[in-house]
Design a protein around this motif. Structure first.
Motif, PDB file in Angstrom:
ATOM      1  N   ALA A   1       5.541  11.522 -10.498  1.00 35.91           N
ATOM      2  CA  ALA A   1       6.611  12.503 -10.284  1.00 35.91           C
ATOM      3  C   ALA A   1       7.879  11.824  -9.771  1.00 35.91           C
ATOM      4  O   ALA A   1       8.994  12.163 -10.193  1.00 35.91           O
ATOM      5  CB  ALA A   1       6.138  13.571  -9.299  1.00 35.91           C
ATOM      6  N   PHE A   2       7.713  10.857  -8.875  1.00 34.65           N
ATOM      7  CA  PHE A   2       8.866  10.118  -8.333  1.00 34.65           C
ATOM      8  C   PHE A   2       9.645   9.420  -9.446  1.00 34.65           C
ATOM      9  O   PHE A   2      10.873   9.380  -9.445  1.00 34.65           O
ATOM     10  CB  PHE A   2       8.372   9.097  -7.312  1.00 34.65           C
ATOM     11  CG  PHE A   2       9.450   8.268  -6.672  1.00 34.65           C
ATOM     12  CD1 PHE A   2      10.161   8.742  -5.584  1.00 34.65           C
ATOM     13  CD2 PHE A   2       9.754   6.999  -7.152  1.00 34.65           C
ATOM     14  CE1 PHE A   2      11.158   7.977  -4.981  1.00 34.65           C
ATOM     15  CE2 PHE A   2      10.744   6.229  -6.571  1.00 34.65           C
ATOM     16  CZ  PHE A   2      11.446   6.731  -5.480  1.00 34.65           C
ATOM     17  N   HIS A   3       8.904   8.891 -10.427  1.00 32.46           N
ATOM     18  CA  HIS A   3       9.536   8.149 -11.521  1.00 32.46           C
ATOM     19  C   HIS A   3       9.743   8.989 -12.783  1.00 32.46           C
ATOM     20  O   HIS A   3      10.060   8.448 -13.844  1.00 32.46           O
ATOM     21  CB  HIS A   3       8.691   6.914 -11.870  1.00 32.46           C
ATOM     22  CG  HIS A   3       8.751   5.829 -10.834  1.00 32.46           C
ATOM     23  ND1 HIS A   3       9.907   5.135 -10.550  1.00 32.46           N
ATOM     24  CD2 HIS A   3       7.786   5.315 -10.023  1.00 32.46           C
ATOM     25  CE1 HIS A   3       9.653   4.232  -9.609  1.00 32.46           C
ATOM     26  NE2 HIS A   3       8.382   4.323  -9.269  1.00 32.46           N
ATOM     27  N   LYS A   4       9.550  10.307 -12.661  1.00 35.09           N
ATOM     28  CA  LYS A   4       9.774  11.239 -13.777  1.00 35.09           C
ATOM     29  C   LYS A   4       8.938  10.859 -14.999  1.00 35.09           C
ATOM     30  O   LYS A   4       9.433  10.782 -16.124  1.00 35.09           O
ATOM     31  CB  LYS A   4      11.262  11.307 -14.144  1.00 35.09           C
ATOM     32  CG  LYS A   4      12.143  11.848 -13.030  1.00 35.09           C
ATOM     33  CD  LYS A   4      13.590  11.953 -13.466  1.00 35.09           C
ATOM     34  CE  LYS A   4      14.471  12.522 -12.359  1.00 35.09           C
ATOM     35  NZ  LYS A   4      15.892  12.632 -12.773  1.00 35.09           N
ATOM     36  N   ALA A   5       7.666  10.623 -14.748  1.00 41.30           N
ATOM     37  CA  ALA A   5       6.704  10.324 -15.820  1.00 41.30           C
ATOM     38  C   ALA A   5       5.615  11.382 -15.819  1.00 41.30           C
ATOM     39  O   ALA A   5       5.403  12.078 -14.818  1.00 41.30           O
ATOM     40  CB  ALA A   5       6.094   8.939 -15.619  1.00 41.30           C
ATOM     41  N   GLU A   6       4.903  11.503 -16.936  1.00 42.64           N
ATOM     42  CA  GLU A   6       3.838  12.502 -17.023  1.00 42.64           C
ATOM     43  C   GLU A   6       2.680  12.159 -16.105  1.00 42.64           C
ATOM     44  O   GLU A   6       2.171  13.011 -15.376  1.00 42.64           O
ATOM     45  CB  GLU A   6       3.357  12.618 -18.474  1.00 42.64           C
ATOM     46  CG  GLU A   6       2.308  13.703 -18.687  1.00 42.64           C
ATOM     47  CD  GLU A   6       1.883  13.838 -20.138  1.00 42.64           C
ATOM     48  OE1 GLU A   6       0.836  14.468 -20.386  1.00 42.64           O
ATOM     49  OE2 GLU A   6       2.597  13.318 -21.033  1.00 42.64           O
ATOM     50  N   THR A   7       2.251  10.905 -16.125  1.00 51.39           N
ATOM     51  CA  THR A   7       1.130  10.499 -15.294  1.00 51.39           C
ATOM     52  C   THR A   7       1.107   8.980 -15.194  1.00 51.39           C
ATOM     53  O   THR A   7       1.962   8.289 -15.759  1.00 51.39           O
ATOM     54  CB  THR A   7      -0.202  11.027 -15.873  1.00 51.39           C
ATOM     55  OG1 THR A   7      -1.261  10.781 -14.939  1.00 51.39           O
ATOM     56  CG2 THR A   7      -0.515  10.384 -17.207  1.00 51.39           C
TER      57      THR A   7
ATOM     58  N   THR B   1      12.539  -1.963  -8.721  1.00 56.41           N
ATOM     59  CA  THR B   1      12.057  -0.932  -7.807  1.00 56.41           C
ATOM     60  C   THR B   1      12.553  -1.212  -6.389  1.00 56.41           C
ATOM     61  O   THR B   1      12.449  -2.329  -5.889  1.00 56.41           O
ATOM     62  CB  THR B   1      10.519  -0.893  -7.809  1.00 56.41           C
ATOM     63  OG1 THR B   1      10.051  -0.812  -9.154  1.00 56.41           O
ATOM     64  CG2 THR B   1      10.007   0.305  -7.022  1.00 56.41           C
ATOM     65  N   GLY B   2      13.117  -0.176  -5.766  1.00 58.46           N
ATOM     66  CA  GLY B   2      13.640  -0.319  -4.411  1.00 58.46           C
ATOM     67  C   GLY B   2      15.041  -0.883  -4.347  1.00 58.46           C
ATOM     68  O   GLY B   2      15.655  -0.898  -3.274  1.00 58.46           O
ATOM     69  N   VAL B   3      15.573  -1.318  -5.479  1.00 54.87           N
ATOM     70  CA  VAL B   3      16.902  -1.937  -5.509  1.00 54.87           C
ATOM     71  C   VAL B   3      17.893  -1.081  -6.292  1.00 54.87           C
ATOM     72  O   VAL B   3      19.047  -0.915  -5.881  1.00 54.87           O
ATOM     73  CB  VAL B   3      16.823  -3.352  -6.120  1.00 54.87           C
ATOM     74  CG1 VAL B   3      18.206  -4.017  -6.129  1.00 54.87           C
ATOM     75  CG2 VAL B   3      15.818  -4.212  -5.357  1.00 54.87           C
ATOM     76  N   PHE B   4      17.456  -0.505  -7.405  1.00 53.68           N
ATOM     77  CA  PHE B   4      18.323   0.299  -8.264  1.00 53.68           C
ATOM     78  C   PHE B   4      17.856   1.754  -8.249  1.00 53.68           C
ATOM     79  O   PHE B   4      16.700   2.046  -7.939  1.00 53.68           O
ATOM     80  CB  PHE B   4      18.319  -0.248  -9.695  1.00 53.68           C
ATOM     81  CG  PHE B   4      18.912  -1.620  -9.800  1.00 53.68           C
ATOM     82  CD1 PHE B   4      20.283  -1.800  -9.989  1.00 53.68           C
ATOM     83  CD2 PHE B   4      18.112  -2.750  -9.687  1.00 53.68           C
ATOM     84  CE1 PHE B   4      20.831  -3.071 -10.070  1.00 53.68           C
ATOM     85  CE2 PHE B   4      18.654  -4.021  -9.769  1.00 53.68           C
ATOM     86  CZ  PHE B   4      20.020  -4.181  -9.957  1.00 53.68           C
TER      87      PHE B   4
ATOM     88  N   LEU C   1      15.887   0.616 -12.409  1.00 51.65           N
ATOM     89  CA  LEU C   1      17.043   0.595 -13.297  1.00 51.65           C
ATOM     90  C   LEU C   1      16.913   1.615 -14.420  1.00 51.65           C
ATOM     91  O   LEU C   1      17.906   2.190 -14.864  1.00 51.65           O
ATOM     92  CB  LEU C   1      17.220  -0.811 -13.872  1.00 51.65           C
ATOM     93  CG  LEU C   1      18.496  -1.078 -14.669  1.00 51.65           C
ATOM     94  CD1 LEU C   1      19.747  -0.804 -13.838  1.00 51.65           C
ATOM     95  CD2 LEU C   1      18.513  -2.511 -15.185  1.00 51.65           C
ATOM     96  N   VAL C   2      15.695   1.854 -14.896  1.00 51.76           N
ATOM     97  CA  VAL C   2      15.499   2.807 -15.988  1.00 51.76           C
ATOM     98  C   VAL C   2      16.018   4.183 -15.605  1.00 51.76           C
ATOM     99  O   VAL C   2      16.762   4.824 -16.360  1.00 51.76           O
ATOM    100  CB  VAL C   2      14.012   2.880 -16.384  1.00 51.76           C
ATOM    101  CG1 VAL C   2      13.759   4.047 -17.336  1.00 51.76           C
ATOM    102  CG2 VAL C   2      13.573   1.573 -17.048  1.00 51.76           C
ATOM    103  N   GLN C   3      15.653   4.653 -14.416  1.00 48.59           N
ATOM    104  CA  GLN C   3      16.103   5.975 -13.991  1.00 48.59           C
ATOM    105  C   GLN C   3      17.578   5.982 -13.599  1.00 48.59           C
ATOM    106  O   GLN C   3      18.254   6.990 -13.774  1.00 48.59           O
ATOM    107  CB  GLN C   3      15.228   6.484 -12.848  1.00 48.59           C
ATOM    108  CG  GLN C   3      13.904   7.041 -13.343  1.00 48.59           C
ATOM    109  CD  GLN C   3      12.904   7.255 -12.238  1.00 48.59           C
ATOM    110  OE1 GLN C   3      12.102   6.370 -11.947  1.00 48.59           O
ATOM    111  NE2 GLN C   3      12.938   8.418 -11.602  1.00 48.59           N
ATOM    112  N   GLU C   4      18.071   4.865 -13.074  1.00 48.61           N
ATOM    113  CA  GLU C   4      19.496   4.799 -12.781  1.00 48.61           C
ATOM    114  C   GLU C   4      20.317   5.030 -14.049  1.00 48.61           C
ATOM    115  O   GLU C   4      21.383   5.657 -14.006  1.00 48.61           O
ATOM    116  CB  GLU C   4      19.852   3.445 -12.172  1.00 48.61           C
ATOM    117  CG  GLU C   4      21.330   3.306 -11.823  1.00 48.61           C
ATOM    118  CD  GLU C   4      21.655   2.039 -11.062  1.00 48.61           C
ATOM    119  OE1 GLU C   4      22.376   1.188 -11.625  1.00 48.61           O
ATOM    120  OE2 GLU C   4      21.161   1.889  -9.917  1.00 48.61           O
TER     121      GLU C   4
END
Length: 379
Positions: A77-83, A192-195, A202-205
């Motif tokens: 959920a944090f990374h906006k993924a299904e599972t 992770t933790g940087v962007f 970076l993907v979600q950014e």
């Protein structure tokens, strides 16, 4: 045992012998991947309400637990993924994914700078596997075109671990979308933790999370824990549970580790100031190195900065000089990196002060003063 000693002796004669060394905990840390200082946060390891501490077996036997599945769902959920599916390390996650996802008639194409775990996973698979020149979209497309009509898996990192530079995520995503049979996989270990607004990567950014077939996030860098997760669809998770050998045949992580991972992600959601401080320190380092005229350092937006010093002995000598000045900086030597591209790998942390960075740069200037224009030491 001559076959062992002969190979080790040859590596020693070539100056390539790897050896373990103890960490000087009192030195100023510019070497670890603990970008936000989570590894020193005792709150990650507070006792929790769990019915056992050892995992007791693989997750398909006795090693599964409600807290593990809750943590997987929380991270997804944090990374906006299904599972997602948790592995014991980033190496396990990549080898476990790439070794099983591609069939005999498929192709895996990876950036030449990808981590060894991606390359090893590709080699363990039944698929054909090729590299493409680093961040070269034309070369990537030529490899895709030559791969034919079967499934093609393209592997990249968002931030490359030895160079600290960014992948052209938008360009590669646009390229891959042209093909119905190409699936994009990214390793976000050093993003992770940087962007991202809350360290999501970076993907979600860039808002590209829906483009990727799979995303790999590791917990041993900015999150200060151990393990990794492969994020994707429920179908992918079910497939990995059935066919990924590093998952099937490995004892699960102990539950205190799982609790620490979940706490790290909970903590990450409230680290906006700390993440911004890290970005400020990176910018400060880049500004100071640029104004100092140090050779062979190219500014990166990531926490990983690199000073190229060709030659294993030269890079070792430079690191030894910094360590003698109480700065923990490590050399990266061939064959880990190509011969002639040996380097100092400098990691910036949110807890590094401007004064510490100034001190490091003074010593880098000293090293720079004994290098010729090609970056070779004038010994």
């Amino acid at each position: 045992m001559d076959f062992l000693s002969n190979k080790l002796q040859k590596r020693k004669e070539e100056g390539l012998l790897r050896q373990l060394s103890l960490v000087d905990r009192s030195a100023i840390n510019f070497s670890s991947n603990d970008y936000l200082g989570f590894a020193k946060n005792s709150n990650l390891w507070e006792p929790g309400t769990i019915d056992k501490y050892g995992s007791t077996g693989s997750r398909l036997l006795t090693g599964n637990a409600a807290i593990t599945e809750e943590t997987e769902a929380f991270i997804a959920a944090f990374h906006k993924a299904e599972t997602g599916l948790i592995y014991n390390s980033g190496y396990d996650a990549n080898t476990g994914l790439f070794s099983c996802i591609a069939a005999k008639d498929d192709t895996i194409i990876y950036d030449e700078y990808c981590h060894a775990s991606i390359k090893d996973g590709a080699r363990l698979s039944l698929a054909k596997h090729y590299s493409f020149r680093h961040n070269d979209l034309e070369h990537l497309e030529s490899k895709i075109e030559r791969a034919g009509g079967n499934n093609i898996f393209v592997a990249i990192e968002s931030i490359y671990s030895m160079d600290g530079d960014m992948s052209d995520l938008k360009g590669i995503a646009t390229l891959v979308e042209k093909y119905n049979n190409v699936y994009l996989i990214v390793d976000e270990a050093h993003a992770t933790g940087v962007f991202g607004d809350h360290g999501e990567g970076l993907v979600q950014e860039l808002g590209l999370e829906n483009i990727f077939f799979a995303r790999v996030y590791t917990f041993g860098k900015a999150l200060g824990c151990q393990g990794a997760i492969v994020l994707g669809s429920q179908l992918l998770r079910d497939y990995l549970i059935n066919f990924s050998r590093p998952f099937i045949y490995t004892t699960a992580l102990p539950l205190p580790n799982i609790l620490a991972i979940k706490r790290a992600y909970q903590l990450l959601q409230n680290q906006d100031k700390n993440i911004q401080l890290l970005k400020d320190r990176i910018q400060y380092f880049n500004k100071k190195t640029s104004s100092s005229g140090i050779q062979n350092i190219k500014a990166n937006q990531s926490a990983i900065q690199v000073m190229i010093i060709p030659g294993n002995e030269n890079a070792r000598a430079a690191a030894k000089h910094l360590q003698s000045k109480h700065f923990d900086v490590r050399p990266v030597l061939s064959p880990t990196v190509p011969a002639g591209k040996e380097r100092l790998r400098i990691c910036i942390h949110s807890y590094n002060s401007e004064r510490e960075i100034d001190g490091l740069i003074r010593e880098l200037c000293q090293i720079n003063s004994i290098l010729n224009p090609e970056g070779m030491a004038l010994l």
